[in-house]
Design an enzyme around this catalytic site. Structure first.
Site, PDB file in Angstrom:
ATOM      1  N   CYS A  54       0.804  -1.133   0.056  1.00 44.05           N
ATOM      2  CA  CYS A  54       0.147  -0.007  -0.108  1.00 44.05           C
ATOM      3  C   CYS A  54       0.895   1.329  -0.147  1.00 44.05           C
ATOM      4  CB  CYS A  54      -0.979  -0.103   1.222  1.00 44.05           C
ATOM      5  SG  CYS A  54      -2.390   0.903   1.039  1.00 44.05           S
TER       6      CYS A  54
ATOM      7  N   CYS B 106      -4.448  -0.829  -2.242  1.00 44.14           N
ATOM      8  CA  CYS B 106      -4.885   0.677  -1.956  1.00 44.14           C
ATOM      9  C   CYS B 106      -6.392   0.643  -2.794  1.00 44.14           C
ATOM     10  CB  CYS B 106      -3.903   1.426  -2.471  1.00 44.14           C
ATOM     11  SG  CYS B 106      -3.215   0.694  -4.224  1.00 44.14           S
TER      12      CYS B 106
ATOM     13  N   CYS C 177      -2.014   3.793  -6.533  1.00 42.97           N
ATOM     14  CA  CYS C 177      -1.317   2.547  -6.081  1.00 42.97           C
ATOM     15  C   CYS C 177      -0.063   2.497  -6.506  1.00 42.97           C
ATOM     16  CB  CYS C 177      -2.502   1.442  -6.916  1.00 42.97           C
ATOM     17  SG  CYS C 177      -2.810   0.359  -5.560  1.00 42.97           S
TER      18      CYS C 177
END
Length: 166
Positions: A7, A79, A87
């Site tokens: 993430c 994400c 992302c």
């Protein structure tokens, strides 16, 4: 097999994913998490949720993808790119999939609303992890295209309703 949950901040969704996966995974499978721009600290609600579920966070930290202790076999981005969140793209010869999750740490409202958002995120991660672990992994490792398709399918699972999203 090493799975990287990736993430941006590596403080909430990827940490929850790492904890749930490692709690359920059989010996020989291990998850790690990292971020492209790590927050530097774990989100306290994510840690509290994992502890309530009996999942240890000992040794967990918000870390950069530049500091990985192992090379991952699979990279799962978590994400919420559909929400306009950028992302990170992991570069390397690995199998990649996207299991987008809304960030519960960005939910505003009452304490109950925020807790509900964390519980919903946890439920989705739990459902996706169980679906991953139910795959015929030995069979899929010889068929990367099918393995990727299965991982992508899992990324559409929504735990609380069973619905899929695109």
């Amino acid at each position: 097999m090493n799975i990287l949950f990736l993430c941006t901040g590596n403080s909430c969704r990827s940490i929850l994913s790492e904890g749930v996966f490692n709690h359920l995974a059989p010996q020989g499978m291990h998850a790690i998490s990292a971020g492209s721009q790590p927050a530097g600290a774990l989100h306290p609600r994510a840690v509290a949720l994992l502890h309530r579920e009996g999942i240890s966070t000992a040794g967990y930290s918000s870390k950069s993808w530049d500091d990985l202790p192992v090379t991952p076999d699979i990279v799962v981005t978590v994400c919420a790119s559909a929400a306009g969140e950028t992302c990170p793209t992991y570069l390397g010869p690995v199998l990649r999939t996207h299991w987008g999750l809304e960030d519960p740490s960005h939910v505003a409202g009452s304490a109950e609303d925020i807790e509900a958002a964390f519980a919903r995120t946890h439920a989705i991660i739990l459902a996706r992890t169980r679906a991953f672990l139910a795959l015929p992994l030995a069979e899929l490792q010889d068929d990367r295209a099918r393995f990727k398709a299965e991982l992508d399918r899992i990324g559409t699972l929504q735990a609380w309703t069973g619905e899929r999203h695109e």
